[in-house]
Design a protein around this motif. Structure first.
Motif, PDB file in Angstrom:
ATOM      1  N   LEU A   1       0.829  -1.211   0.000  1.00 39.40           N
ATOM      2  CA  LEU A   1       0.000   0.000   0.000  1.00 39.40           C
ATOM      3  C   LEU A   1       0.862   1.259   0.000  1.00 39.40           C
ATOM      4  CD1 LEU A   1      -2.645  -1.239   2.609  1.00 39.40           C
ATOM      5  CD2 LEU A   1      -3.008  -0.997   0.146  1.00 39.40           C
ATOM      6  N   ALA A   2       2.152   1.102  -0.351  1.00 37.95           N
ATOM      7  CA  ALA A   2       3.112   2.197  -0.174  1.00 37.95           C
ATOM      8  C   ALA A   2       2.843   3.404  -1.063  1.00 37.95           C
ATOM      9  CB  ALA A   2       4.537   1.691  -0.385  1.00 37.95           C
ATOM     10  N   GLY A   3       1.994   3.244  -2.079  1.00 41.19           N
ATOM     11  CA  GLY A   3       1.647   4.393  -2.912  1.00 41.19           C
ATOM     12  C   GLY A   3       0.579   5.269  -2.285  1.00 41.19           C
ATOM     13  N   ASN A   4      -0.001   4.791  -1.190  1.00 44.64           N
ATOM     14  CA  ASN A   4      -1.146   5.452  -0.575  1.00 44.64           C
ATOM     15  C   ASN A   4      -0.789   6.297   0.634  1.00 44.64           C
ATOM     16  OD1 ASN A   4      -3.936   4.047  -1.545  1.00 44.64           O
ATOM     17  ND2 ASN A   4      -2.226   2.612  -1.682  1.00 44.64           N
ATOM     18  N   ASP A   5      -1.588   7.327   0.820  1.00 43.21           N
ATOM     19  CA  ASP A   5      -1.647   8.019   2.082  1.00 43.21           C
ATOM     20  C   ASP A   5      -2.563   7.158   2.973  1.00 43.21           C
ATOM     21  OD1 ASP A   5      -1.675   9.898   4.052  1.00 43.21           O
ATOM     22  OD2 ASP A   5      -3.193  11.151   3.069  1.00 43.21           O
ATOM     23  N   ILE A   6      -1.980   6.466   3.940  1.00 43.64           N
ATOM     24  CA  ILE A   6      -2.777   5.577   4.792  1.00 43.64           C
ATOM     25  C   ILE A   6      -3.330   6.407   5.957  1.00 43.64           C
ATOM     26  CG2 ILE A   6      -2.736   3.489   6.230  1.00 43.64           C
ATOM     27  CD1 ILE A   6      -0.319   2.587   4.449  1.00 43.64           C
TER      28      ILE A   6
ATOM     29  N   ALA B   1       2.408   2.611   8.986  1.00 46.70           N
ATOM     30  CA  ALA B   1       1.362   3.302   8.233  1.00 46.70           C
ATOM     31  C   ALA B   1       1.654   4.787   8.091  1.00 46.70           C
ATOM     32  CB  ALA B   1       0.006   3.101   8.916  1.00 46.70           C
TER      33      ALA B   1
ATOM     34  N   ALA C   1      -6.059   5.891  -1.994  1.00 42.52           N
ATOM     35  CA  ALA C   1      -6.403   5.371  -3.314  1.00 42.52           C
ATOM     36  C   ALA C   1      -7.023   3.980  -3.253  1.00 42.52           C
ATOM     37  CB  ALA C   1      -5.159   5.337  -4.206  1.00 42.52           C
ATOM     38  N   ALA C   2      -6.473   3.109  -2.431  1.00 39.21           N
ATOM     39  CA  ALA C   2      -6.952   1.721  -2.400  1.00 39.21           C
ATOM     40  C   ALA C   2      -8.273   1.597  -1.645  1.00 39.21           C
ATOM     41  CB  ALA C   2      -5.906   0.804  -1.782  1.00 39.21           C
TER      42      ALA C   2
END
Lengths: 429, 429
Positions: free
Chosen positions: A147-152, A214, A291-292
């Motif tokens: 999920l590293a492309g996301n702002d978690i 995260a 995004a996810a």
């Protein structure tokens, strides 16, 4: 094929023995996946003679894990001792002497993760801890890579199988916490001293790690509000169901405008949402990302097999040459989180008051809540014989946590209740 | 900080535009996680002028994706064109000219994955396809890395959001497949030509990939038995519920003693098991592994955000220097799977026969089943007016699939039914 990756394992309990078994059974498979073998060359354990299902003569034995960590025979030090003292010394010694480290030690990483990561990075070494969070669920990898492309923005987990087993059994049998705990201890699902599990400490360790991954923050165990399941009663489990919820011990970490909110406590989870259906000893983790969107991971969190599976995946990463900063960002970039004030949190709450069924009590409760601007969404009062104890159960509208707690204190101070009131946070998922 | 990773994107539809947006919005975050920026320097798309929410002048534009793939400006070629012909040429050209490749193209990887992987490995390049399976769920990474210590025995997935949405709506509204499909098309949840989704082809592509990753086999699309959801009726959805099940379009891959069993078809899934609760457009994947046991992954499978998230994670792997063989093992080690004969499979089956309510019909059905040694676990017959059509629903005990199919044919041949019988496999999870 490249030369084998030589590893040393400190600690040969359930997980250590499970790891030796896994690496032996899947030797060929793992070699195909790594382009090289992973070979256990040395171990450190107190008892050389104990039957662990394999021949002890296969390995060089060390009494002292620090000595194993420094041994020139190994390239990777696998720390499965637990605790923070000796384990910490051994991990540090391993990194100082140029060994990659794989550890299942949530307490160690929660307490000293950032420093140890800095040490690993300094020498270009891996410090992998997939097994520290939720064994059979590759959640460390999911947060650090998948999920590293996301702002978690939020991580919510059922991270302790013992607690989840106890709550599941309480719901299914209607028995008390104490009864179910004793049975779990007899079955080996709970430790003789269950404090770390049922008190929420184990979940807090794991949550501290997941929050770091995260949000790119330094693990902050002291900032995790922690409350266990010891006071959950079958009555509350029953009421939860009436309100379409189920009680779970959750670890919740959110990045809010007010800072990092990290809390471990029993929570009412709406039925029909994925975490509500994670039953028995299973673990579950929900992530919310820009995004996810929502992703949910579920699996066996502890035990020899799942934990060994996680340790093996960390070893395979090392054997394949994958090198990622332990927390996903360089340790120098980890931010010290500002802690959100939980009292300022808005949420809905389940409140149960045991009162004597006499006139004026409900009025007192209602007034104390109204004084703190806590409004009532729904209420159940079960009638009993006059002058007997009766339960009043209230679900609030959205309210400030500090106001709810102040209202409860006022209700207690007014002498309206015969038992300490029960407050359980409700969680939107 | 290292120099930026320069990427070129071919295809600027929903996913391509979503990827540009994601990489722009999370620029700093991603740079911190990779130790370098990921920079979109060039794109290939037909229409230069279309409004995609960003300024087209930021990028070098190519009309021809193959030209972009060969451009010296880029280090990574992101293929989001779809289809196998031009996309295949472009991916091949990119690898031949020393570019890493990230693709969301399940059809391409299912058809030519092993050859393209060999090409990537020959030049030490990455060929990453996380977005080809189930966007928001990092399942490719889970199989290739997170569970890599395990002997994986089964992968079961709800892999097509359109089908899952249609089945969910059919259950919730009681409407027919055709009605719900039209509505889904109007809402943009289904394509104008929905064949690839509702016919199971899209699920089969994804299953072929997941099977390769799980079992180390060459992707074998032609070996995937594929049946869609077009013939599912609200009647069967209702009966499923009576039997404590829910109908889902599953992709199932198991490694059995008879070989690789790969099948896509509607299946009855027991309520209370995790995949039964994956509703609406969500995807879910269940894996069974030797050490980790059952793990379940759930999330958004398609759409701009989740797919862009998956592509971004592949790019981040490349930026971080992670290099793993596309299928987890070197392509030269991928085995050509022996295909298990589905007819030999043992399972339980839901059968529905529409018959005229006259004497002897039930006897004929029972005899045909008995002749093939298919025994009945339970049966429901709903009474109607005499001489009207009536439904007989049967759940079988464990039976050989070929025997069940032979029995159904015999029942049809005996003239016992007024409509083609319905057979739905029941899946143990």
């Amino acid at each position: 094929m490249k030369e084998p990756l030589r590893i040393g394992i400190a600690g040969l309990g359930t997980v250590g023995a499970g790891l030796v078994k896994l690496l032996t059974e899947n030797d060929e498979l793992i070699a195909a996946r790594c382009g090289r073998r992973i070979e256990v060359v040395a171990v450190a354990a107190r008892d050389h003679k104990k039957d662990r299902g394999f021949s002890p003569s296969r390995f060089v034995w060390f009494k002292d894990p620090v000595e194993l960590a420094q041994s020139a025979d190994i390239q990777v030090f696998v720390e499965l001792i637990g605790g923070t003292e000796v384990a910490g010394q051994a991990v540090e010694a391993a990194l100082q002497s140029g060994k990659h480290v794989v550890t299942a030690n949530k307490a160690l990483i929660a307490a000293r993760g950032a420093d140890l990561a800095a040490l690993a990075e300094k020498w270009g070494l891996s410090l992998n801890f997939e097994a520290a969070a939720a064994g059979g669920i590759p959640i460390v990898k999911a947060l650090r890579e998948g999920l590293a492309g996301n702002d978690i923005t939020r991580v919510v987990g059922i991270l302790n199988g013992t607690c989840n087993y106890i709550l599941t059994q309480m719901e299914e049998t209607g028995r008390s916490f104490a009864e179910v705990l004793s049975e779990a201890q007899a079955l080996g699902y709970a430790e003789a001293d269950p404090t770390l599990d049922v008190g929420g400490g184990d979940t807090a360790h794991k949550l501290a790690l997941l929050a770091s991954l995260a949000f790119g923050t330094v693990p902050d165990m002291d900032g995790v509000y922690t409350q266990g399941i010891e006071r959950i009663s079958p009555i509350d489990i029953g009421f939860a169901r009436e309100f379409g919820h189920r009680i779970k011990l959750l670890g919740i970490a959110s990045m809010t405008p007010a800072g990092l909110e990290a809390r471990v406590h029993p929570a009412m989870v709406p039925l029909g949402t994925p975490l509500a259906d994670v039953m028995g000893v299973l673990n579950g983790v929900l992530t919310e990302s820009g995004a996810a969107g929502q992703s949910v991971f579920e699996g066996r969190g502890a035990g020899g097999g799942p934990t060994a599976s996680a340790v093996a995946s960390d070893l395979i990463d090392i054997a394949r040459g994958t090198r990622i900063a332990p927390f996903g960002v360089p340790s120098s970039a980890l931010k010290t989180p500002r802690r959100a004030n939980l009292g300022e949190r808005q949420g809905t709450f389940y409140l149960r008051f045991d009162v004597l069924d006499k006139s004026g009590v409900l009025a007192t409760i209602a007034k104390c809540l109204a004084d703190m601007k806590v409004s009532i969404e729904s209420m159940i009062q079960r009638g009993r014989a006059p002058d007997e104890k009766v339960g009043i159960v209230i679900i609030t509208h959205d309210a400030r946590e500090a106001d709810v707690i102040a209202a409860i204190k006022a209700i207690e101070a007014a002498g309206a209740v015969v038992e300490p009131p029960c407050m359980i946070r409700m969680e939107r998922l």
